[in-house]
Design an enzyme around this catalytic site. Structure first.
Site, PDB file in Angstrom:
ATOM      1  N   HIS A 176      -8.428   5.894   3.355  1.00  0.00           N
ATOM      2  CA  HIS A 176      -8.432   4.462   3.038  1.00  0.00           C
ATOM      3  C   HIS A 176      -8.285   4.277   1.529  1.00  0.00           C
ATOM      4  O   HIS A 176      -9.201   4.592   0.765  1.00  0.00           O
ATOM      5  CB  HIS A 176      -9.747   3.848   3.555  1.00  0.00           C
ATOM      6  CG  HIS A 176      -9.931   2.405   3.217  1.00  0.00           C
ATOM      7  ND1 HIS A 176     -11.151   1.804   3.165  1.00  0.00           N
ATOM      8  CD2 HIS A 176      -9.030   1.436   2.899  1.00  0.00           C
ATOM      9  CE1 HIS A 176     -11.014   0.536   2.831  1.00  0.00           C
ATOM     10  NE2 HIS A 176      -9.735   0.297   2.664  1.00  0.00           N
ATOM     11  N   GLU A 210      -1.875  -3.500  10.368  1.00  0.00           N
ATOM     12  CA  GLU A 210      -3.126  -3.168  11.064  1.00  0.00           C
ATOM     13  C   GLU A 210      -3.036  -3.569  12.540  1.00  0.00           C
ATOM     14  O   GLU A 210      -3.669  -4.531  12.974  1.00  0.00           O
ATOM     15  CB  GLU A 210      -4.316  -3.881  10.409  1.00  0.00           C
ATOM     16  CG  GLU A 210      -4.697  -3.358   9.040  1.00  0.00           C
ATOM     17  CD  GLU A 210      -5.524  -2.071   9.093  1.00  0.00           C
ATOM     18  OE1 GLU A 210      -4.891  -0.991   9.032  1.00  0.00           O
ATOM     19  OE2 GLU A 210      -6.749  -2.131   9.165  1.00  0.00           O
ATOM     20  N   VAL A 246       1.156   1.252   7.814  1.00  0.00           N
ATOM     21  CA  VAL A 246       1.851   0.148   8.477  1.00  0.00           C
ATOM     22  C   VAL A 246       0.844  -0.952   8.809  1.00  0.00           C
ATOM     23  O   VAL A 246      -0.340  -0.835   8.511  1.00  0.00           O
ATOM     24  CB  VAL A 246       2.604   0.629   9.752  1.00  0.00           C
ATOM     25  CG1 VAL A 246       3.630   1.697   9.407  1.00  0.00           C
ATOM     26  CG2 VAL A 246       1.651   1.150  10.821  1.00  0.00           C
ATOM     27  N   LYS A 299       0.690   1.343  15.097  1.00  0.00           N
ATOM     28  CA  LYS A 299       0.185   2.590  14.519  1.00  0.00           C
ATOM     29  C   LYS A 299       0.394   3.742  15.501  1.00  0.00           C
ATOM     30  O   LYS A 299       0.780   4.849  15.111  1.00  0.00           O
ATOM     31  CB  LYS A 299      -1.290   2.442  14.142  1.00  0.00           C
ATOM     32  CG  LYS A 299      -1.490   1.599  12.860  1.00  0.00           C
ATOM     33  CD  LYS A 299      -2.915   1.645  12.372  1.00  0.00           C
ATOM     34  CE  LYS A 299      -3.206   0.668  11.241  1.00  0.00           C
ATOM     35  NZ  LYS A 299      -2.638   0.999   9.943  1.00  0.00           N
ATOM     36  N   SER A 307      -7.806   0.032   6.973  1.00  0.00           N
ATOM     37  CA  SER A 307      -9.016  -0.337   6.243  1.00  0.00           C
ATOM     38  C   SER A 307     -10.138  -0.715   7.202  1.00  0.00           C
ATOM     39  O   SER A 307     -11.271  -0.850   6.794  1.00  0.00           O
ATOM     40  CB  SER A 307      -8.727  -1.480   5.274  1.00  0.00           C
ATOM     41  OG  SER A 307      -8.147  -2.554   5.951  1.00  0.00           O
ATOM     42  N   ASP A 331      10.530   3.412   6.217  1.00  0.00           N
ATOM     43  CA  ASP A 331      10.276   2.102   6.835  1.00  0.00           C
ATOM     44  C   ASP A 331      11.305   1.892   7.938  1.00  0.00           C
ATOM     45  O   ASP A 331      12.168   2.750   8.149  1.00  0.00           O
ATOM     46  CB  ASP A 331      10.289   0.974   5.788  1.00  0.00           C
ATOM     47  CG  ASP A 331       9.303  -0.128   6.180  1.00  0.00           C
ATOM     48  OD1 ASP A 331       9.376  -0.603   7.330  1.00  0.00           O
ATOM     49  OD2 ASP A 331       8.436  -0.499   5.367  1.00  0.00           O
ATOM     50  N   MET A 368       0.832  -1.202   0.000  1.00  0.00           N
ATOM     51  CA  MET A 368       0.000   0.000   0.000  1.00  0.00           C
ATOM     52  C   MET A 368       0.869   1.255   0.000  1.00  0.00           C
ATOM     53  O   MET A 368       0.638   2.177  -0.768  1.00  0.00           O
ATOM     54  CB  MET A 368      -0.924   0.026   1.229  1.00  0.00           C
ATOM     55  CG  MET A 368      -1.975  -1.040   1.243  1.00  0.00           C
ATOM     56  SD  MET A 368      -2.963  -1.102  -0.256  1.00  0.00           S
ATOM     57  CE  MET A 368      -4.050   0.278  -0.038  1.00  0.00           C
TER      58      MET A 368
END
Ligand code: COA
Length: 699
Positions: free
Chosen positions: A446, A398, A396, A403, A425, A339, A320
């Site tokens: 999203h 879920e 990052v 997060k 999401s 990252d 993503m």
């Protein structure tokens, strides 16, 4: 409305210039005006030839689509169409040359007006689009397009053009023979006048003696081979959901066997039916008007200055994150791709490069453009590189804790006005914003996978998200050429929550013993792009299981459960078939052969003796999504029908012919929909019960 003048050589120029409209459009008034201009020019002995032109930037953008939503009778519509046919035939047969000077967009009826001319010259305008896009609105090219195009291009190429509805560049149009010449914009009118002067005896090929369709008539051997195949292909593409496909095939088949005058009447009759068809109304309302409003940011809070997004940060260089970087850098935005270590960030950039290489190979992008795009993506492992970003998007894993930690670290580098967005999401934004020191600047963005291709971004307003954050997020979505919908917070927001019901319903049916091939095929016949079992294989059953477990944990006793839950457990935990990536899920995914439904499915879910018919499976798969969308509206997750409709079509491919997931309720009929859902609830469970006041929620 028209600026008409006659030059000293006797060439009349009829220039379209419809007042108070951004583009030239054809409706009852403008067509009557055009008819009068044409008749006057034909009757005037001083006029030797006629050029049809435009005083606006476009040539003519076609039928006035505003009128498509009106409920007009056959008696009101048919005379208008027959009148336009008569004007077109008068232009073709009056004995004076007619030339179209196409300066900009010539679409639908606009291009069909040009087709009534003996010659078409286009200005070399890279923005101009030429074609017959009517099928995309659920109608057919009804200004003679279905008759003149096959007579010009032949049946096969003609049908292809009518059925694909593409808008062509001027170059493409010239290659296809849709325009006869291309000249610099400044020379357009002179070139058109010159052609009219040089060709006083112009006529259309189909009015010349002995005319035959290029490549063979309908009843030729080639024609007889073509139509059964075209019919089958049309059926395969539309499954009968798009009546315009069949109508176009019928117009060409019936009309092209006869004289063009008869063919035009055949076409007009089909057009009347298509314009009045509920599928057309639904497609026009959502596909044309609502999507345009969303693209133009109808939901943008007022009074917030337009944001200029020059630099963004992306946290997480996975699929993503890489996709968001490509989509943003492709629109000139500098991206920092962060990252945990440099190698991972570099890998993310390399992944972003792969689709670009393909585009270069396909000639859709130059190598220089690809390298400029990649030059705008800077991989890093250092939060300090986020300095100066207007927006940071976290993409990052879920997981709330991860997060929260990246939110804190990134916010430490951000200016006061910068926005922090989560690309979650499913996780509610209000909860994630608890990790933020500036919750008013915290929002959900999203994206859908693959980001480069998917047109929708769901913008999620958390309980404390401020107007400025919504406005900036919308400006960014517009800047990267995607369409936004704005929704309120909630578990799975709108898109993930409603789409999940489709997948879960498919799995519930599998568990009941419905044949898996029936489930998958019925979904596609209903117009969904992919069956529910295949789609969950693609996204991973493991992910679905993790999401369901999280929901269960968050909701505690309020979690009502779903029959599909233990199927996820079985496939992931017991059978070790977590989906496509592992090569096995509901399907086997061998590398060297096409996928196939896992032959052992029948052993785990014995086939029920009574199989539902396709119609029932289709209905179950579509209705369950509409019921969930109604609930989302009842709960205020979506506040307008249009957002649900646009989001469903662009987000997960809910079929266009429905007009979207809420319009589908209206198209089915509110009473019928409610009765049917109540019956499904009796049979399959409470999840089918629609909320109260279906009618108010579905309009
Ligand atoms: N009927 C009514 N309104 C039309 C129209 C049509 N055929 N074509 C364009 N418009 C309106 C749009 O609604 C928009 O109105 P707004 O400014 O009030 O929002 C305005 O013209 C400009 O259109 P927009 O799409 O914003 O501009 P664009 O430059 O991006 O695209 C077109 C221009 C013509 C390519 C695009 O509008 C289009 O594809 N129109 C439809 C063409 C078509 O399908 N014709 C066949 C009809 S059967």
């Amino acid at each position: 409305m028209f600026e008409t003048g006659i030059d000293s050589d006797g060439i009349a120029v009829i220039k379209w210039n419809i007042p108070d409209r951004p583009v030239n459009v054809m409706n009852e008034t403008t067509m009557a005006g055009f008819r009068d201009e044409v008749e006057r020019a034909i009757a005037d002995d001083a006029v030797k030839g006629v050029v049809i032109a435009s005083a606006k930037d476009d040539f003519i953008a076609g039928a006035d689509i505003d009128g498509f939503l009106e409920d007009l009778s056959v008696e009101a519509l048919l005379p208008q169409f027959l009148m336009f046919d008569r004007v077109g035939r008068a232009m073709e047969t009056c004995g004076k040359p007619f030339v179209a000077a196409i300066n900009g967009h010539a679409l639908g009826g606009g291009f069909e007006t040009a087709l009534c001319c003996h010659y078409r010259i286009a200005a070399d305008n890279p923005k101009a689009r030429i074609g017959l896009p009517e099928i995309g609105l659920g109608v057919l090219p009804g200004g003679g397009g279905t008759q003149r195009i096959p007579r010009m291009l032949g049946l096969q190429a003609g049908l292809q053009m009518l059925l694909d509805g593409r808008k062509h560049t001027v170059d493409e149009a010239a290659k296809m023979g849709l325009v006869d010449a291309v000249v610099p914009p400044g020379e357009l009118l002179d070139a058109a006048k010159k052609w009219a002067l040089d060709n006083p005896d112009a006529s259309q090929p189909w009015d010349r003696k002995g005319f035959r369709l290029p490549g063979g008539n309908v009843q030729s051997q080639a024609g007889m081979q073509l139509f059964p195949a075209a019919n089958a292909m049309g059926r395969e593409r539309s499954f009968g959901n798009y009546p315009a496909v069949q109508a176009i095939l019928s117009c060409v088949y019936e009309g092209c066997q006869r004289h063009i005058d008869v063919g035009l009447r055949v076409e007009s009759k089909y057009l009347v039916n298509m314009i009045r068809h509920p599928v057309t109304k639904a497609m026009v309302r959502t596909g044309f008007f609502e999507m345009a409003k969303a693209r133009k940011l109808k939901a943008r809070p007022e009074g917030v200055p337009k944001a200029k997004i020059g630099k963004i940060g992306i946290l997480g260089a996975g699929m993503m994150g890489g996709g968001i970087a490509t989509a943003s850098a492709g629109r000139g935005i500098d991206c920092v791709l962060k990252d945990i270590n440099r190698a991972t960030a570099e890998n993310g950039k390399a992944r972003a490069a792969a689709p670009l290489e393909r585009r270069v190979k396909q000639g859709r992008m130059t190598a220089e453009q690809a390298s400029a795009l990649l030059g705008r993506i800077a991989p890093t492992d250092d939060y300090a590189d986020l300095d100066g970003s207007d927006l940071v998007i976290e993409a990052v894993f879920e997981d709330r804790a991860i997060k929260a930690s990246v939110t804190e670290a990134a916010e430490a580098r951000l200016g006061d006005d910068a926005i922090f967005a989560s690309n979650t999401s499913t996780l509610p934004i209000t909860g994630l914003a608890e990790a933020s020191a500036r919750p008013a600047n915290f929002i959900g963005l999203h994206f859908f996978s693959p980001v480069e291709k998917m047109p929708l971004v769901e913008v999620i307003r958390g309980a404390r998200t401020g107007d400025a954050a919504v406005a900036t997020a919308l400006d960014y979505v517009q800047a990267i050429g995607k369409t936004p919908i704005v929704v309120n917070d909630g578990r799975g927001f709108f898109t993930s929550r409603v789409f999940a019901t489709f997948v879960m319903e498919g799995i519930a049916m599998l568990k009941e013993g419905v044949a898996p091939a029936l489930i998958e095929n019925a979904a596609r016949i209903a117009g969904m792009p992919v069956g529910p079992l295949e789609v969950v294989d693609n996204t991973s059953l493991g992910l679905s299981l993790a999401i369901r477990r999280q929901w269960k944990k968050d909701l505690g006793k309020a979690y009502t459960g779903h029959p599909a839950d233990d199927v996820f457990e079985l496939f992931v935990e017991t059978l070790d078939r977590p989906g496509r990536k592992a090569g096995k899920g509901f399907y086997d995914w061998p590398e060297d052969r096409p996928k196939r439904l896992w032959p052992e499915l029948g052993r785990h879910f014995p086939r029920a003796a009574d199989q539902p018919d396709v119609g029932e499976v289709k209905q179950r798969l579509l209705h369950i999504q509409s019921v969930e969308a109604l609930r989302c509206r009842a709960e205020g997750v979506v506040t307008e029908r249009a957002d649900a409709d646009v989001g469903s079509i662009l987000g997960w491919g809910f079929p266009m012919y429905t007009g979207g997931v809420l319009s589908w309720v209206g198209q089915t009929g509110v009473d019928e929909f409610t009765d049917r859902c109540n019956a499904l609830a009796d049979k399959h469970g409470e999840r089918f019960f629609p909320p109260d006041e279906v009618e108010a929620l579905a309009v």
